[in-house]
Write a protein that holds these residues in place. Structure first.
Motif, PDB file in Angstrom:
ATOM      1  N   THR A   1       0.839  -1.197   0.000  1.00 56.91           N
ATOM      2  CA  THR A   1       0.000   0.000   0.000  1.00 56.91           C
ATOM      3  C   THR A   1       0.876   1.251   0.000  1.00 56.91           C
ATOM      4  N   GLY A   2       0.297   2.323  -0.528  1.00 59.46           N
ATOM      5  CA  GLY A   2       0.978   3.615  -0.534  1.00 59.46           C
ATOM      6  C   GLY A   2       2.015   3.750  -1.622  1.00 59.46           C
ATOM      7  N   ASN A   3       1.685   4.495  -2.669  1.00 57.99           N
ATOM      8  CA  ASN A   3       2.632   4.780  -3.755  1.00 57.99           C
ATOM      9  C   ASN A   3       3.283   3.513  -4.313  1.00 57.99           C
ATOM     10  N   VAL A   4       2.489   2.514  -4.605  1.00 60.83           N
ATOM     11  CA  VAL A   4       3.023   1.244  -5.103  1.00 60.83           C
ATOM     12  C   VAL A   4       3.467   1.420  -6.550  1.00 60.83           C
ATOM     13  N   LEU A   5       4.681   0.990  -6.831  1.00 60.14           N
ATOM     14  CA  LEU A   5       5.224   1.004  -8.185  1.00 60.14           C
ATOM     15  C   LEU A   5       5.780  -0.374  -8.486  1.00 60.14           C
ATOM     16  N   ILE A   6       5.288  -0.962  -9.557  1.00 57.99           N
ATOM     17  CA  ILE A   6       5.724  -2.294  -9.972  1.00 57.99           C
ATOM     18  C   ILE A   6       6.411  -2.167 -11.319  1.00 57.99           C
ATOM     19  N   GLY A   7       7.572  -2.780 -11.443  1.00 56.40           N
ATOM     20  CA  GLY A   7       8.304  -2.781 -12.699  1.00 56.40           C
ATOM     21  C   GLY A   7       8.621  -4.198 -13.127  1.00 56.40           C
ATOM     22  N   GLN A   8       8.441  -4.461 -14.412  1.00 57.66           N
ATOM     23  CA  GLN A   8       8.839  -5.741 -14.996  1.00 57.66           C
ATOM     24  C   GLN A   8       9.314  -5.442 -16.411  1.00 57.66           C
ATOM     25  N   GLY A   9      10.606  -5.563 -16.626  1.00 55.55           N
ATOM     26  CA  GLY A   9      11.158  -5.171 -17.919  1.00 55.55           C
ATOM     27  C   GLY A   9      10.905  -3.691 -18.138  1.00 55.55           C
ATOM     28  N   GLU A  10      10.339  -3.345 -19.293  1.00 57.18           N
ATOM     29  CA  GLU A  10      10.032  -1.953 -19.623  1.00 57.18           C
ATOM     30  C   GLU A  10       8.648  -1.523 -19.140  1.00 57.18           C
ATOM     31  N   MET A  11       7.867  -2.463 -18.632  1.00 56.21           N
ATOM     32  CA  MET A  11       6.499  -2.164 -18.206  1.00 56.21           C
ATOM     33  C   MET A  11       6.481  -1.657 -16.763  1.00 56.21           C
ATOM     34  N   ARG A  12       5.637  -0.632 -16.521  1.00 51.07           N
ATOM     35  CA  ARG A  12       5.466  -0.068 -15.183  1.00 51.07           C
ATOM     36  C   ARG A  12       3.995  -0.007 -14.840  1.00 51.07           C
ATOM     37  N   LEU A  13       3.655  -0.355 -13.589  1.00 54.01           N
ATOM     38  CA  LEU A  13       2.295  -0.268 -13.090  1.00 54.01           C
ATOM     39  C   LEU A  13       2.344   0.441 -11.752  1.00 54.01           C
ATOM     40  N   SER A  14       1.467   1.412 -11.562  1.00 55.04           N
ATOM     41  CA  SER A  14       1.409   2.101 -10.278  1.00 55.04           C
ATOM     42  C   SER A  14      -0.030   2.144  -9.797  1.00 55.04           C
ATOM     43  N   ALA A  15      -0.202   2.086  -8.459  1.00 51.34           N
ATOM     44  CA  ALA A  15      -1.525   2.089  -7.833  1.00 51.34           C
ATOM     45  C   ALA A  15      -1.366   2.357  -6.342  1.00 51.34           C
TER      46      ALA A  15
END
Length: 174
Positions: free
Chosen positions: A69-83
């Motif tokens: 929780t809180g400013n979650v940033l997920i990276g996999q290769g060149e892809m980024r997901l935030s929530a």
């Protein structure tokens, strides 16, 4: 005078060519279930490691679930997901991540493409991300919105469905 059966009638020939085209065009909306688009500049390798950063982490060892929780940033290769919140479900015996559920306003970026939605479910084992709720896809000067977008990471494509709307720039100097 009887028409010569060896000579073809040009009107009949044109009608025979155009009728199938007209029928195919008229039937297309019946079969269309959504809009297929390219997503990202490349195919995504779902075997790449997943990096997660967040303000907080809660782990339940018994269920194999982690909640970031809180400013979650997920990276996999060149892809980024935030929530704001991401639930991570691990495979049996902690052998990797099975799936992730991002909620609270999600942004997904791959290459020059960016998408936003209320929620995103990422099945790593299937290589599929399903974004739902107020989906907005930005592809440079073009934008698409829909209720749902399903991204196939193996081939870099996405399908938009549920009240799809698009704005496509014509490239003219209007």
């Amino acid at each position: 005078m009887c028409p010569n059966p060896t000579k073809s009638d040009p009107v009949k020939k044109l009608r025979n060519l155009l009728l199938p085209l007209f029928l195919a065009t008229a039937a297309a909306p019946v079969f269309a279930q959504g809009t297929n688009v390219a997503f990202g500049a490349f195919k995504q390798d779902t075997n790449l490691p997943v990096e997660v950063t967040a303000d907080n982490l809660s782990v339940d060892q018994e269920t194999g679930i982690a909640i970031f929780t809180g400013n979650v940033l997920i990276g996999q290769g060149e892809m980024r997901l935030s929530a704001p919140r991401v639930l991570v479900v691990y495979q049996e015996q902690q052998k990797g991540i099975e799936r992730m559920e991002a909620t609270g306003g999600v942004t997904l970026v791959s290459g020059s493409d960016a998408a936003e939605s209320d929620r995103a479910d990422y099945s790593i084992t299937d290589g599929v991300i399903v974004m739902t709720g107020n989906v907005l896809l930005d592809q440079g000067p073009n934008a698409l919105s829909a209720d749902r977008m399903t991204v196939q990471l193996s081939d870099g494509t996405a399908q938009m469905s549920g009240r799809v709307k698009t704005i496509i720039q014509t490239g003219g100097d209007n």
